[in-house]
Write a protein that holds these residues in place. Structure first.
Motif, short mmCIF file in Angstrom:
data_model
loop_
_atom_site.label_atom_id
_atom_site.label_comp_id
_atom_site.label_asym_id
_atom_site.label_seq_id
_atom_site.Cartn_x
_atom_site.Cartn_y
_atom_site.Cartn_z
N ARG A 135 0.84 -1.21 0.00
CA ARG A 135 0.00 0.00 0.00
C ARG A 135 0.87 1.25 0.00
O ARG A 135 0.60 2.21 -0.73
CB ARG A 135 -0.92 0.01 1.22
N SER A 136 1.90 1.24 0.83
CA SER A 136 2.78 2.40 0.95
C SER A 136 3.46 2.71 -0.38
O SER A 136 3.51 3.87 -0.81
CB SER A 136 3.82 2.14 2.03
N LEU A 137 4.00 1.69 -1.04
CA LEU A 137 4.66 1.91 -2.34
C LEU A 137 3.69 2.48 -3.36
O LEU A 137 4.02 3.43 -4.08
CB LEU A 137 5.24 0.59 -2.86
N LEU A 138 2.50 1.91 -3.44
CA LEU A 138 1.51 2.40 -4.40
C LEU A 138 1.12 3.84 -4.10
O LEU A 138 1.01 4.67 -5.01
CB LEU A 138 0.26 1.51 -4.40
N ARG A 139 0.93 4.16 -2.84
CA ARG A 139 0.53 5.53 -2.47
C ARG A 139 1.65 6.53 -2.75
O ARG A 139 1.41 7.63 -3.23
CB ARG A 139 0.09 5.58 -1.02
N LEU A 140 2.89 6.14 -2.43
CA LEU A 140 4.02 7.04 -2.70
C LEU A 140 4.13 7.34 -4.20
O LEU A 140 4.36 8.48 -4.59
CB LEU A 140 5.33 6.43 -2.21
N LYS A 141 3.94 6.32 -5.01
CA LYS A 141 4.07 6.49 -6.46
C LYS A 141 2.88 7.22 -7.06
O LYS A 141 3.04 8.18 -7.81
CB LYS A 141 4.26 5.11 -7.13
N TYR A 142 1.66 6.77 -6.75
CA TYR A 142 0.50 7.26 -7.48
C TYR A 142 -0.29 8.35 -6.77
O TYR A 142 -0.98 9.12 -7.44
CB TYR A 142 -0.42 6.08 -7.84
N VAL A 162 12.01 -1.68 -6.88
CA VAL A 162 10.81 -0.86 -6.67
C VAL A 162 9.84 -1.07 -7.84
O VAL A 162 8.64 -1.25 -7.64
CB VAL A 162 11.18 0.64 -6.52
N LYS A 163 10.36 -1.05 -9.06
CA LYS A 163 9.50 -1.25 -10.24
C LYS A 163 8.80 -2.59 -10.17
O LYS A 163 7.60 -2.69 -10.45
CB LYS A 163 10.33 -1.17 -11.53
N MET A 164 9.53 -3.62 -9.78
CA MET A 164 8.94 -4.97 -9.72
C MET A 164 7.89 -5.04 -8.62
O MET A 164 6.82 -5.61 -8.81
CB MET A 164 10.04 -6.02 -9.49
N ARG A 165 8.16 -4.44 -7.48
CA ARG A 165 7.18 -4.46 -6.38
C ARG A 165 5.92 -3.69 -6.75
O ARG A 165 4.81 -4.11 -6.42
CB ARG A 165 7.80 -3.90 -5.10
N LEU A 166 6.09 -2.57 -7.44
CA LEU A 166 4.93 -1.81 -7.90
C LEU A 166 4.12 -2.63 -8.90
O LEU A 166 2.89 -2.68 -8.83
CB LEU A 166 5.36 -0.48 -8.53
N LYS A 167 4.82 -3.28 -9.81
CA LYS A 167 4.15 -4.10 -10.83
C LYS A 167 3.36 -5.23 -10.15
O LYS A 167 2.19 -5.45 -10.47
CB LYS A 167 5.18 -4.68 -11.80
N ARG A 168 3.98 -5.91 -9.22
CA ARG A 168 3.32 -7.02 -8.52
C ARG A 168 2.12 -6.52 -7.71
O ARG A 168 1.08 -7.18 -7.65
CB ARG A 168 4.30 -7.74 -7.62
N SER A 169 2.26 -5.36 -7.09
CA SER A 169 1.14 -4.79 -6.32
C SER A 169 -0.02 -4.43 -7.22
O SER A 169 -1.19 -4.68 -6.88
CB SER A 169 1.61 -3.56 -5.54
#
Length: 181
Positions: A135-142, A162-169
């Motif tokens: 959730r944190s990664l998605l919120r920071l990015k988007y 980071v790119k891979m974790r965002l993609k997987r999320s």
């Protein structure tokens, strides 16, 4: 910590051995000035507080990169101005609303409004099923508009991770939403 030390001396003396004291001293010296800079650009006290907080997190993560080509205060004000300008520019380009926000279309009885409401609820449920880090990664990015590089720096990860974790999320959210439908 000695109050009579210059910013540069504080960084030199304490950053490698006591980074929390170093950051605290610099934060206490400049938080009001950074807040006023943010407030002057946003005209919104809550947004200015959020920006001030974000700026100091960014500065702390980049403090080891401060090269003393200018004074610390000049470097900090430059980061503050650029951060606020970027966030304001991003908010104009990508208008966002929170899931909890009450907007006009909630009150509409149209089918379109009902579909939007249902979609938001499904997304909210899907987000709740993600781990806190996802959730944190998605919120920071988007939501916050941070770059991959900034997120990588915050989490001490490689950009590819980071790119891979965002993609997987994102894929996980898509699967959860598809399951619900």
């Amino acid at each position: 910590m000695q109050a009579n030390l210059s910013d540069e001396e504080v960084i030199q003396h304490y950053f490698s051995t006591q980074p929390d004291h170093c950051f605290e001293a610099l934060y206490n010296r400049y938080v009001k000035k950074v807040y006023r800079r943010c407030l002057s650009m946003t005209n919104d006290s809550l947004q200015a507080e959020d920006f001030t907080h974000d700026i100091f997190i960014k500065v702390f993560h980049k403090l080891d990169g401060f090269q003393q080509k200018s004074s610390f205060s000049t470097w900090l004000y430059s980061i503050s101005y650029n951060y606020c300008a970027d966030q304001l520019r991003l908010s104009k380009r990508l208008p966002t609303t929170t899931l909890e926000e009450n907007t006009d279309w909630y009150n509409s009885d149209s089918i379109e409004a009902q579909l939007r409401e249902e979609t938001l609820q499904v997304m909210k449920l899907a987000m709740e099923k993600l781990s806190a880090q996802e959730r944190s990664l998605l919120r920071l990015k988007y939501e916050d508009g941070l770059s991959i590089e900034e997120i990588a720096s915050m989490y001490d990860l490689k950009e590819s991770a980071v790119k891979m974790r965002l993609k997987r999320s994102r894929e996980k959210i898509q699967r959860l939403c598809a399951k619900h439908n």
